[in-house]
Write a protein that holds these residues in place. Structure first.
Motif: not given
Length: 166
Positions: A12-22
Motif C-alpha cells: 500500500l505504501f509503494f502504490w501511494q508513493v507511485i501515485i504521489f510521484v505521478l
C-alpha cells in the motif's frame, strides 16, 4: 504511533508513493507552470503598481514644491503691489499737501496784495480828504484873518521881508 507501525503495509505504501510521484509529475507538467506564471504575472503587476505609486508620489511631491514656489511668488508679488500702492498713496497725499500749501500761499499773497491795494486806495482817499479839509480850513482862516485891510497889508509886508532877492 505504534498502531501505525503495526498496521504498516509495504504494498500500500509503494502504490501511494507511485501515485504521489505521478501526481507531482502531472502537476508539474500541467498545473505548476501556469500557477508560477500567474504568480510571476501578479508579482510583476505588484512591482509595476509600486513603481507607479512611487512615480505618483514623486509627482505629487514636485507638484507640492511647485505650489509652494508659486504661492511664495504670489505672496512676494502681493507684497510688492501693496508696497507700490502705499508709495503711490503717500506720493498722492504729499502732492495734494504741496498743492494745497501752494494754493494757500497763492491765496495769501493775493489777499495781501488786495489788502495793500485797498490800503493804498484808502490812504490816497484819506490824503485827498485831509488835503481838501486842510484847504477848506486854511481858506476859512485866511478869510477871517484877511477880512480887514490892515491885516492884509501886514501879511504882504511880512512875506516880502522873508523873500530874499538875489
Amino acid at each position: 504511533m505504534e498502531k501505525l507501525i503495526n498496521d504498516f503495509a509495504f504494498g500500500l505504501f509503494f502504490w501511494q508513493v507511485i501515485i504521489f510521484v505521478l501526481l507531482i509529475i502531472l502537476l508539474k507538467k500541467f498545473a505548476w507552470k501556469p500557477i508560477l506564471d500567474s504568480v510571476n504575472t501578479r508579482e510583476q503587476g505588484i512591482k509595476d503598481a509600486l513603481a507607479s505609486a512611487e512615480a505618483a508620489r514623486r509627482e505629487m511631491h514636485n507638484l507640492q514644491a511647485d505650489n509652494q514656489r508659486i504661492l511664495q511668488e504670489a505672496r512676494m508679488e502681493r507684497d510688492t503691489m501693496i508696497k507700490e500702492a502705499r508709495e503711490i498713496k503717500e506720493k498722492m497725499i504729499a502732492d495734494a499737501k504741496a498743492e494745497a500749501q501752494a494754493e494757500g500761499a497763492k491765496m495769501i499773497e493775493q489777499a495781501k496784495a488786495s489788502i495793500n491795494a485797498e490800503k493804498n486806495a484808502a490812504m490816497a482817499e484819506l490824503k485827498a480828504q485831509v488835503s481838501g479839509l486842510s484847504l477848506e480850513i486854511a481858506e476859512k482862516i485866511l478869510k477871517n484873518e484877511l477880512s480887514n485891510r490892515e491885516a492884509q497889508t501886514s501879511l504882504v509886508e511880512k512875506m516880502l521881508g522873508e523873500v530874499k532877492l538875489n
